[in-house]
Scaffold this active site. Structure first.
Site, mmCIF file in Angstrom:
data_model
loop_
_atom_site.group_PDB
_atom_site.id
_atom_site.type_symbol
_atom_site.label_atom_id
_atom_site.label_comp_id
_atom_site.label_asym_id
_atom_site.label_seq_id
_atom_site.Cartn_x
_atom_site.Cartn_y
_atom_site.Cartn_z
ATOM 1 N N ASN A 147 7.555 33.593 -15.125
ATOM 2 C CA ASN A 147 8.856 33.210 -15.673
ATOM 3 C C ASN A 147 8.650 32.402 -16.949
ATOM 4 O O ASN A 147 7.878 31.446 -16.962
ATOM 5 C CB ASN A 147 9.629 32.376 -14.656
ATOM 6 C CG ASN A 147 9.898 33.142 -13.371
ATOM 7 O OD1 ASN A 147 10.265 34.313 -13.414
ATOM 8 N ND2 ASN A 147 9.694 32.503 -12.238
ATOM 9 N N GLY A 172 13.981 31.293 -14.827
ATOM 10 C CA GLY A 172 13.494 30.794 -13.548
ATOM 11 C C GLY A 172 12.270 29.911 -13.635
ATOM 12 O O GLY A 172 11.745 29.487 -12.605
ATOM 13 N N HIS A 188 1.782 29.852 -15.692
ATOM 14 C CA HIS A 188 1.219 30.345 -14.427
ATOM 15 C C HIS A 188 1.788 31.723 -14.145
ATOM 16 O O HIS A 188 2.853 32.086 -14.653
ATOM 17 C CB HIS A 188 1.565 29.399 -13.274
ATOM 18 C CG HIS A 188 3.032 29.126 -13.143
ATOM 19 N ND1 HIS A 188 3.687 28.215 -13.959
ATOM 20 C CD2 HIS A 188 3.983 29.666 -12.340
ATOM 21 C CE1 HIS A 188 4.967 28.204 -13.640
ATOM 22 N NE2 HIS A 188 5.176 29.084 -12.668
ATOM 23 N N HIS A 218 2.733 34.283 -10.827
ATOM 24 C CA HIS A 218 2.894 34.422 -9.382
ATOM 25 C C HIS A 218 2.302 35.763 -8.944
ATOM 26 O O HIS A 218 2.545 36.793 -9.588
ATOM 27 C CB HIS A 218 4.377 34.467 -8.999
ATOM 28 C CG HIS A 218 5.168 33.255 -9.382
ATOM 29 N ND1 HIS A 218 5.610 32.333 -8.461
ATOM 30 C CD2 HIS A 218 5.610 32.804 -10.583
ATOM 31 C CE1 HIS A 218 6.291 31.379 -9.072
ATOM 32 N NE2 HIS A 218 6.316 31.647 -10.377
HETATM 33 P P1 AMP Z 1 8.253 28.798 -11.687
HETATM 34 O O1 AMP Z 1 9.593 28.450 -11.075
HETATM 35 O O2 AMP Z 1 8.089 30.225 -12.066
HETATM 36 O O3 AMP Z 1 7.928 27.820 -12.811
HETATM 37 O O4 AMP Z 1 7.187 28.572 -10.535
HETATM 38 C C1 AMP Z 1 6.816 27.297 -10.092
HETATM 39 C C2 AMP Z 1 6.364 27.452 -8.676
HETATM 40 O O5 AMP Z 1 5.590 26.306 -8.355
HETATM 41 C C3 AMP Z 1 7.475 27.537 -7.624
HETATM 42 O O6 AMP Z 1 7.378 28.775 -6.924
HETATM 43 C C4 AMP Z 1 7.208 26.323 -6.719
HETATM 44 O O7 AMP Z 1 7.456 26.607 -5.372
HETATM 45 C C5 AMP Z 1 5.753 26.038 -6.986
HETATM 46 N N1 AMP Z 1 5.328 24.664 -6.771
HETATM 47 C C6 AMP Z 1 5.949 23.528 -7.197
HETATM 48 N N2 AMP Z 1 5.244 22.445 -6.818
HETATM 49 C C7 AMP Z 1 4.151 22.899 -6.156
HETATM 50 C C8 AMP Z 1 3.040 22.270 -5.512
HETATM 51 N N3 AMP Z 1 2.905 20.932 -5.466
HETATM 52 N N4 AMP Z 1 2.106 23.060 -4.918
HETATM 53 C C9 AMP Z 1 2.232 24.408 -4.943
HETATM 54 N N5 AMP Z 1 3.253 25.066 -5.538
HETATM 55 C C10 AMP Z 1 4.207 24.319 -6.122
#
Ligand code: AMP
Length: 118
Positions: A88, A94, A101, A103
């Site tokens: 995203n 999103g 990163h 997914h």
């Molecule tokens: P995005 O919304 O594409 O920026 O993805 C961020 C992702 O990071 C989301 O799916 C969250 O659930 C995940 N996330 C946030 N904090 C943590 C954490 N401490 N450990 C693992 N995943 C996390």
């Protein structure tokens, strides 16, 4: 501008715990804390890129190639032979953590692949 206080910067620095599935000099992979699929992995470059556009603009061709090849090998090593990869870019798309990163989302896990550790 890159915000050094984002959660992935803290995970990379070891200040916040995360379940690390993979690590090398330039990448870590962790389990997503709020999984949206049976297998939900985040593949995170260690360098401070904000999002996909920032990464593709600033990273070297070698770095980009290594990153995407590593995504494929992490998916395979975790038993996913069918999966979706998503990155995203921007709040309205999103993005909630502003450290680039990708997914990996998989609805099916091949236990035989995991057992063979391929
Ligand atoms: P995005 O919304 O594409 O920026 O993805 C961020 C992702 O990071 C989301 O799916 C969250 O659930 C995940 N996330 C946030 N904090 C943590 C954490 N401490 N450990 C693992 N995943 C996390």
């Amino acid at each position: 501008m890159y915000d050094k206080n984002n959660v992935f910067a803290k995970i990379i620095a070891g200040e916040i715990a995360a379940e690390r599935l993979y690590e090398d000099d330039s990448i870590i992979a962790i389990k997503d804390i709020k999984p949206e699929a049976i297998l939900h992995i985040l593949v995170i470059p260690k360098k401070n890129y904000i999002d996909f556009a920032d990464f593709t603009k600033k990273a070297t061709t070698e770095e980009i190639a290594h990153y995407f090849k590593t995504i494929a090998s992490i998916a395979k090593a975790n038993g996913a032979d069918e999966y979706r990869i998503v990155s995203n870019k921007g709040t309205s798309s999103g993005q909630s953590v502003f450290h680039f990163h990708t997914h990996i989302l998989s609805g099916s896990i091949n236990q035989e692949l995991i057992n063979k550790n391929l």
